[in-house]
Design a protein around this motif. Structure first.
Motif, short mmCIF file in Angstrom:
data_model
loop_
_atom_site.label_atom_id
_atom_site.label_comp_id
_atom_site.label_asym_id
_atom_site.label_seq_id
_atom_site.Cartn_x
_atom_site.Cartn_y
_atom_site.Cartn_z
N TRP A 252 12.82 -8.52 -19.82
CA TRP A 252 13.01 -7.52 -18.94
C TRP A 252 12.14 -7.67 -17.50
CZ3 TRP A 252 16.50 -4.21 -17.86
CH2 TRP A 252 16.96 -3.76 -19.02
N TYR A 253 11.05 -8.23 -17.44
CA TYR A 253 10.42 -8.60 -16.38
C TYR A 253 10.89 -9.58 -15.56
CZ TYR A 253 6.03 -9.87 -13.49
OH TYR A 253 5.34 -9.88 -12.42
N GLY A 254 11.61 -10.74 -16.10
CA GLY A 254 12.14 -11.82 -15.49
C GLY A 254 13.24 -11.06 -14.74
N THR A 255 14.17 -10.31 -15.54
CA THR A 255 15.22 -9.67 -14.60
C THR A 255 14.96 -8.84 -13.66
OG1 THR A 255 16.53 -9.88 -16.80
CG2 THR A 255 17.34 -8.19 -15.41
N TRP A 256 13.82 -8.01 -13.62
CA TRP A 256 13.48 -7.11 -12.80
C TRP A 256 12.87 -7.92 -11.51
CZ3 TRP A 256 8.26 -6.18 -10.95
CH2 TRP A 256 8.15 -4.87 -10.20
N GLU A 257 12.09 -9.02 -11.72
CA GLU A 257 11.73 -9.85 -10.67
C GLU A 257 12.86 -10.56 -9.92
OE1 GLU A 257 7.54 -11.09 -10.24
OE2 GLU A 257 8.62 -9.39 -9.39
N ARG A 258 13.87 -11.16 -10.72
CA ARG A 258 14.91 -12.02 -9.86
C ARG A 258 15.52 -10.85 -9.04
NH1 ARG A 258 14.76 -14.37 -15.01
NH2 ARG A 258 16.51 -13.01 -15.82
N ALA A 259 15.65 -9.55 -9.53
CA ALA A 259 16.35 -8.64 -8.67
C ALA A 259 15.63 -8.16 -7.48
CB ALA A 259 16.87 -7.43 -9.43
N ASP A 260 14.35 -8.83 -7.49
CA ASP A 260 13.34 -8.16 -6.48
C ASP A 260 12.57 -6.86 -6.65
OD1 ASP A 260 11.93 -9.09 -4.02
OD2 ASP A 260 13.13 -8.08 -2.50
N GLU B 72 -1.16 -15.11 -14.18
CA GLU B 72 -0.13 -14.30 -14.64
C GLU B 72 0.18 -14.62 -16.09
OE1 GLU B 72 3.74 -12.02 -12.85
OE2 GLU B 72 4.02 -14.12 -13.01
N GLY B 73 0.51 -13.52 -16.76
CA GLY B 73 1.07 -13.84 -18.39
C GLY B 73 -0.21 -13.90 -19.15
N ALA B 74 -1.27 -13.50 -18.88
CA ALA B 74 -2.43 -13.71 -19.86
C ALA B 74 -2.06 -12.37 -20.93
CB ALA B 74 -3.69 -13.64 -19.26
N VAL B 75 -2.43 -12.62 -22.40
CA VAL B 75 -2.11 -11.55 -23.07
C VAL B 75 -3.52 -11.26 -23.94
CG1 VAL B 75 -0.72 -10.55 -24.99
CG2 VAL B 75 0.40 -12.00 -23.30
N ASP C 131 8.05 -22.64 -20.01
CA ASP C 131 9.17 -22.01 -19.32
C ASP C 131 9.12 -20.70 -19.54
OD1 ASP C 131 9.83 -21.95 -22.14
OD2 ASP C 131 11.92 -22.55 -21.78
N GLY C 132 8.25 -19.86 -20.07
CA GLY C 132 8.12 -18.48 -20.36
C GLY C 132 6.87 -17.84 -19.49
N LEU C 133 6.98 -16.45 -19.59
CA LEU C 133 5.85 -15.68 -18.99
C LEU C 133 4.58 -15.84 -19.30
CD1 LEU C 133 5.33 -13.41 -16.88
CD2 LEU C 133 6.26 -11.77 -18.57
N TRP C 134 4.36 -15.93 -20.79
CA TRP C 134 2.98 -15.90 -21.33
C TRP C 134 2.33 -17.20 -21.27
CZ3 TRP C 134 3.04 -11.11 -20.69
CH2 TRP C 134 4.19 -10.35 -21.09
N THR C 135 1.15 -17.21 -20.67
CA THR C 135 0.48 -18.27 -20.44
C THR C 135 -0.82 -18.31 -21.52
OG1 THR C 135 -0.77 -16.99 -18.70
CG2 THR C 135 1.11 -18.55 -17.97
#
Length: 283
Positions: free
Chosen positions: A205-213, A60-63, A32-36
């Motif tokens: 922060w990235y999730g919040t920014w994405e949800r706000a388009d 997306e989400g590779a570190v 359920d997270g960004l990092w894959t």
């Protein structure tokens, strides 16, 4: 060329143990997270270059994290060097769904996320110098302890890299204006703890920014960056492309993330690219 973690010399400096890659993956790579994915290499030229070269095959989400960078780059192709295992040298792959004209906020978003994560985990007040420097206070003086570099990787991806000086001692600083979390009085220099905090903050922060388009106002990003920005309220010199310079007071950020400078003649100019020199501290 990357060197996998686990080669000889891992414990050559007991004050700087290697990152625990399996534990970091368990903590950060979740459905359920960004990092894959999260890979740690012993040494490489540039994590940004390595990740960009593989952008076509990675989700997306590779570190990618390096214990040492031999050809690390900052803005304007400046070199970033530090002893092995003395800092965090990290790149992440993002595929924003926000409109491309808002992608310029990504390095500023990363700055807010890194500063927030370090405040939580290291107890160090980290401020932001526009557009992408991380500042700490060492013996009352403002010092650069980190930086951010965002680069396009094809049509739909951005690689964002950040470097933070964690345990550099005074005699190891590359220039007198540099600093580190250690020298700024960090309560912890455990890089595993710091990296977990920073990547969790970036996920938030990235999730919040994405949800706000990608809207910097609706996501709270513009307000957060403004609050943490050490450049605003100061007299600055902007060294602009084409060998042009601009002096004035940095008064705000506009909706595109540009620095708005009030000039001597009473007007304002928005600076989107260039090198900023702080000329005096805020009143």
């Amino acid at each position: 060329m990357t060197t996998p973690q686990g080669s000889g010399g891992r414990w050559s400096d007991l004050d700087r143990p290697p990152l625990n890659a399996p534990a970091l993956r368990r903590a950060l790579v979740r459905p359920d997270g960004l990092w894959t994915s999260l890979d740690v290499v012993t040494a490489t030229g540039s994590t940004n270059s390595d990740l960009a070269a593989r952008a076509g095959e990675l989700p997306e989400g590779a570190v990618l994290v390096a214990e040492e960078q031999t050809s690390g780059r900052g803005r304007l192709d400046r070199r970033w060097t530090a002893p092995a295992r003395s800092g965090l040298f990290v790149s992440v792959l993002l595929r924003p769904r926000a409109p491309v004209e808002r992608w310029g906020w990504l390095p500023l978003l990363t700055g807010v996320a890194v500063a927030t994560g370090l405040a939580r985990s290291a107890g160090v007040d980290t401020s932001l110098k526009w557009p992408n420097d991380l500042l700490v206070s060492v013996d009352g003086a403002e010092r650069k302890a980190g930086g951010i570099l965002a680069e396009r990787a094809g049509d739909d991806a951005v690689v964002v890299g950040f470097g933070v000086n964690v345990s550099l001692r005074a005699d190891e600083l590359p220039v007198p204006t540099a600093g580190s979390l250690l020298l700024a009085g960090a309560v912890s220099t455990d890089r595993d703890t710091l990296l977990r905090a920073v990547l969790r903050s970036l996920d938030e922060w990235y999730g919040t920014w994405e949800r706000a388009d990608g809207d910097p106002a609706a996501s709270g990003l513009q307000a957060a960056y403004t609050t943490g920005c050490a450049t605003l309220g100061r007299r600055v010199r902007a060294e602009l492309p084409g060998e042009r310079t601009l002096e004035g007071e940095a008064v705000s950020l506009d909706g595109d993330g540009r620095l708005v400078v009030a000039t001597e003649g009473g007007g304002t100019e928005a600076v989107g690219a260039g090198d900023i020199v702080h000329l005096r501290t805020p009143a």
